[in-house]
Motif scaffolding. Structure first.
Motif, PDB file in Angstrom:
ATOM      1  N   PHE A 270      10.565  -6.433 -14.607  1.00 18.25           N
ATOM      2  CA  PHE A 270       9.662  -5.307 -14.872  1.00 18.25           C
ATOM      3  C   PHE A 270      10.080  -4.567 -16.135  1.00 18.25           C
ATOM      4  N   THR A 271      11.381  -4.357 -16.277  1.00 17.28           N
ATOM      5  CA  THR A 271      11.883  -3.648 -17.456  1.00 17.28           C
ATOM      6  C   THR A 271      11.609  -4.446 -18.728  1.00 17.28           C
ATOM      7  N   SER A 272      11.816  -5.760 -18.648  1.00 18.85           N
ATOM      8  CA  SER A 272      11.594  -6.618 -19.817  1.00 18.85           C
ATOM      9  C   SER A 272      10.136  -6.599 -20.257  1.00 18.85           C
ATOM     10  N   LEU A 273       9.224  -6.486 -19.300  1.00 19.61           N
ATOM     11  CA  LEU A 273       7.798  -6.472 -19.610  1.00 19.61           C
ATOM     12  C   LEU A 273       7.255  -5.056 -19.780  1.00 19.61           C
ATOM     13  N   LYS A 274       8.193  -4.098 -19.773  1.00 23.08           N
ATOM     14  CA  LYS A 274       7.819  -2.694 -19.927  1.00 23.08           C
ATOM     15  C   LYS A 274       6.824  -2.258 -18.844  1.00 23.08           C
ATOM     16  N   LEU A 275       7.117  -2.681 -17.623  1.00 19.99           N
ATOM     17  CA  LEU A 275       6.312  -2.291 -16.473  1.00 19.99           C
ATOM     18  C   LEU A 275       7.087  -1.294 -15.643  1.00 19.99           C
ATOM     19  N   GLU A 276       6.380  -0.400 -15.005  1.00 22.36           N
ATOM     20  CA  GLU A 276       7.030   0.607 -14.163  1.00 22.36           C
ATOM     21  C   GLU A 276       6.262   0.722 -12.849  1.00 22.36           C
ATOM     22  N   VAL A 277       7.010   0.663 -11.779  1.00 27.69           N
ATOM     23  CA  VAL A 277       6.405   0.796 -10.443  1.00 27.69           C
ATOM     24  C   VAL A 277       6.829   2.148  -9.887  1.00 27.69           C
ATOM     25  N   LYS A 278       5.846   2.919  -9.477  1.00 26.99           N
ATOM     26  CA  LYS A 278       6.137   4.253  -8.945  1.00 26.99           C
ATOM     27  C   LYS A 278       5.677   4.360  -7.508  1.00 26.99           C
ATOM     28  N   LYS A 279       6.421   5.077  -6.727  1.00 25.57           N
ATOM     29  CA  LYS A 279       6.073   5.317  -5.334  1.00 25.57           C
ATOM     30  C   LYS A 279       5.124   6.508  -5.254  1.00 25.57           C
ATOM     31  N   VAL A 280       3.988   6.284  -4.646  1.00 23.25           N
ATOM     32  CA  VAL A 280       3.013   7.356  -4.509  1.00 23.25           C
ATOM     33  C   VAL A 280       3.256   8.097  -3.197  1.00 23.25           C
ATOM     34  N   VAL A 281       3.488   9.384  -3.306  1.00 26.24           N
ATOM     35  CA  VAL A 281       3.740  10.200  -2.117  1.00 26.24           C
ATOM     36  C   VAL A 281       2.413  10.767  -1.649  1.00 26.24           C
ATOM     37  N   SER A 282       2.006  10.382  -0.473  1.00 26.73           N
ATOM     38  CA  SER A 282       0.744  10.889   0.069  1.00 26.73           C
ATOM     39  C   SER A 282       0.909  12.324   0.539  1.00 26.73           C
TER      40      SER A 282
END
Length: 283
Positions: A270-282
């Motif tokens: 993910f870092t290499s592809l400049k992707l970021e995954v974020k946790k969505v807090v409901s």
């Protein structure tokens, strides 16, 4: 004598077929779950018809005669079919041996002279025993084909290439890597790289029990092939004992990204592809 045997068999063809069928049905190992009585009868009648038609006074003592080509062809087809259906070698052998029993029973009823009966029995036994060898050889060949096919299918199943994200592939490897399996791994991985256009491939070796110099060489070949296709390769699942083994063997993994777990490898991708995954807090 041979001419007399031939005449007896032609006259008693129906009786031979009936006795053979009776012998087979009396066998406790008869696999009715794999073949019905109707199919067995049809199969047996066809073979008896071909055998009686082929036998004559000249070839009775010559199992290799071309006169028996059709009989051999039928036996080969039956043996291959039974190998693929799941019959055991013993069950397949008893099929042809029970035919010999039926033939000898008819001879005992028709020939009263002991010397003539002995000579006839020996001739018929040699002929049918030769057919038995052909049956076993063909059965073994059929079983080998089944085993090879199943081995290929298992190899395909055990090396699945998974698209875990756009541009990211993962290939979990379970079991030992040998030359043949490495070839399958590379082919599957390279094919998927081309089809998906992925730029990162993760080889997860968590399921590989041990890593020796040969396994390491296979991994390095896979990494090199992946790079030639324009994708970066990450090796994950490096357990402490595998790391120690690699160090002791002096295997050079310089320039190859290695991670302890698939999760770590995925995070690096993910870092290499400049992707970021974020946790969505409901809320």
């Amino acid at each position: 004598m041979a001419a007399e045997i031939t005449k007896i068999f032609k006259k008693k063809k129906a009786a031979i077929a009936d006795r053979w069928m009776k012998n087979q049905l009396a066998d406790e190992l008869l696999r009715e779950d794999l073949i019905s009585n109707e199919e067995l009868r049809e199969e047996s009648d066809e073979l008896v018809e071909a055998l009686i038609k082929s036998i004559n006074e000249k070839n009775l003592g010559s199992p290799e005669s071309s006169d028996f080509d059709h009989v051999i062809e039928l036996l080969g087809g039956i043996s291959l079919s039974r190998a693929k259906q799941g019959f055991s070698p013993r069950e397949t052998g008893l099929y042809i041996m029970s035919l010999k029993e039926a033939l000898l029973q008819v001879l005992q009823e028709e020939i009263k002279d002991p010397a003539e009966l002995l000579a006839a029995t020996l001739n018929v036994s040699r002929l049918v025993d030769s057919f038995s060898i052909v049956t076993f050889e063909t059965f073994i060949k059929g079983r080998e084909e089944v085993i090879l096919r199943q081995t290929d299918e298992i190899s395909e199943i055990s090396t699945p290439v998974i698209r875990v994200w756009d541009g990211i592939l993962a290939l979990p490897i379970i079991g030992t890597l040998d030359s043949a399996r490495t070839q399958v791994v590379m082919e599957n991985l390279l094919t998927e790289i081309v089809e998906s256009g992925s730029s990162i491939a993760i080889l997860d070796i968590s399921g590989v029990p041990t890593v020796d110099s040969l396994v390491a060489q296979h991994l390095l070949k896979t990494v090199s092939a992946t790079r030639l296709m324009g994708a970066e390769c990450i090796i994950s699942g490096i357990r402490p004992e595998i790391a120690q083994t690699i160090v002791h063997l002096g295997i050079d993994l310089t320039g190859i990204v290695t991670k302890a777990s698939l999760a770590s490898a995925l995070a690096f991708a993910f870092t290499s592809l400049k992707l970021e995954v974020k946790k969505v807090v409901s809320r």
